[in-house]
Design a protein around this motif. Structure first.
Motif, PDB file in Angstrom:
ATOM      1  N   ALA A 209      -0.786  30.773   0.011  1.00 38.45           N
ATOM      2  CA  ALA A 209      -0.359  30.576   1.398  1.00 38.45           C
ATOM      3  C   ALA A 209      -1.533  30.741   2.361  1.00 38.45           C
ATOM      4  N   ASN A 213      -2.725  27.639   4.784  1.00 43.50           N
ATOM      5  CA  ASN A 213      -2.600  27.725   6.246  1.00 43.50           C
ATOM      6  C   ASN A 213      -2.760  29.187   6.660  1.00 43.50           C
ATOM      7  N   LEU A 215      -3.111  30.583   9.652  1.00 46.14           N
ATOM      8  CA  LEU A 215      -2.268  30.990  10.771  1.00 46.14           C
ATOM      9  C   LEU A 215      -0.820  31.146  10.326  1.00 46.14           C
ATOM     10  N   GLY A 216      -0.322  30.194   9.545  1.00 42.07           N
ATOM     11  CA  GLY A 216       1.044  30.288   9.043  1.00 42.07           C
ATOM     12  C   GLY A 216       1.235  31.496   8.151  1.00 42.07           C
ATOM     13  N   ARG A 218      -0.437  34.304   8.368  1.00 44.41           N
ATOM     14  CA  ARG A 218      -0.429  35.481   9.222  1.00 44.41           C
ATOM     15  C   ARG A 218       0.935  35.657   9.893  1.00 44.41           C
ATOM     16  N   LEU A 219       1.556  34.542  10.315  1.00 39.01           N
ATOM     17  CA  LEU A 219       2.874  34.618  10.938  1.00 39.01           C
ATOM     18  C   LEU A 219       3.943  35.088   9.959  1.00 39.01           C
ATOM     19  N   CYS A 220       3.706  34.847   8.676  1.00 39.18           N
ATOM     20  CA  CYS A 220       4.650  35.292   7.639  1.00 39.18           C
ATOM     21  C   CYS A 220       4.369  36.710   7.162  1.00 39.18           C
TER      22      CYS A 220
END
Length: 325
Positions: A209, A213, A215-216, A218-220
């Motif tokens: 992951a 991505n 940034l994605g 980190r958001l998860c």
């Protein structure tokens, strides 16, 4: 060329190719997660057998002091409870080395632990503070580390070459020793283990992951910094094990890791620094090409191997332009 010579060349290509493949996979893993081209992977690879030889001789290698110094800097950069990992790791590393001086059986795990700790500490001290840097800035830092580690290798171990005792002695057939078979088996186990790690484990999926991505991820809830540390740990582990298995076949010296790492980089470029299977197949191609060029044009084999970069980079530039359009 008769069948006997062809067989020798193919065996040599296979043994060299799997080592280049392990280094290429390690470089692809690190680049995919952190955007760092791990230029000093060859030095990490050589530090393992050289430290092993020093321990087997009853001496503490200079690489131990280097690892402990970087571990101390790592602890200073951390905050709160984060300092526990580098401090505990450094204490454990020192105790393991002191015990390994009187126990040859502990020399192998001590050398492996040293390289893994050194690799992770190098990432934390030199690369993680540059988390928003460009790939070029990372590359400059990686080249600087390569020069520094190679120079320190000369200081620590001198210009001599060392050959540790093989784990398995004897020959299976002409041109293939049991130690060579061990190298091939390790390559197969490493590739299979990495496949299972990425497909089945939570850490492996988190790394995928973070590579896909940042940034994605980190958001998860996935910290790219921790993913980078895990990637460096895996890459350093592969380099250490490959170095320990390969050294009884080719000797070990402070300067030998650079060419091995550079050929692993060629294989990684053939895989586009993105695909693990393609990078490993590219490494087998590099080994095959090197083996046959050493037979037909031994004086130019290194230059011819590095010429493989030209069509690979040209293809990558065409693909990047097609994606932009």
């Amino acid at each position: 060329m008769d069948a006997t010579i062809l067989g020798f060349l193919l065996l040599d290509a296979l043994q060299n190719g799997v080592i280049y493949g392990l280094l290429a996979v390690a470089m692809v893993l690190v680049f995919a997660v952190t955007r760092v081209i791990l230029v000093p992977i060859g030095e990490l690879m050589m530090f393992a057998p050289l430290s092993l030889v020093w321990l087997q001789g009853g001496k503490l290698p200079g690489t131990l002091g280097l690892a402990l110094a970087l571990g101390a800097l790592w602890a200073l950069l951390e905050r709160g409870r984060g300092r526990g990992l580098p401090l505990l790791g450094g204490v454990g590393l020192l105790l393991l080395f002191l015990l390994a001086r009187g126990s040859p059986a502990l020399a192998y795990p001590a050398a492996i632990f040293l390289v893994v700790y050194l690799g992770v500490a190098s990432y934390r001290v030199f690369f993680q503070p540059l988390r928003e840097a460009t790939v070029l800035a990372y590359l400059i830092m990686a080249v600087g580390l390569h020069v520094a580690y190679q120079g320190l290798g000369l200081v620590f171990f001198g210009p001599e070459q060392y050959r540790p005792e093989p784990l398995l002695s004897g020959e299976v057939l002409a041109g293939l020793s049991w130690q060579g078979v061990l190298v091939l088996l390790f390559a197969l186990l490493a590739v299979g283990g990495l496949y299972l790690f990425f497909r089945l484990s939570l850490f492996g999926k988190a790394l995928l992951a973070a590579a896909e991505n940042r940034l994605g991820a980190r958001l998860c809830g996935i910290r790219p910094e921790e993913a980078g540390m895990v990637a460096f740990a895996i890459a350093s582990l592969l380099a250490a094990l490959a170095g320990l298995l390969l050294a009884p076949l080719i000797n070990a010296a402070y300067f030998m890791g650079f060419m091995l790492g550079l050929k692993g980089f060629v294989a990684a470029i053939l895989g586009g620094l993105l695909s693990y299977p393609v990078a490993f197949l590219g490494a087998l191609l590099v080994g095959l090409f090197e083996s046959f060029t050493s037979f037909y044009a031994s004086a130019y084999k290194e230059a011819l191997v590095f010429l493989l970069l030209v069509p690979a980079l040209f293809f990558q530039s065409l693909r990047a332009r097609a994606v932009e359009e």
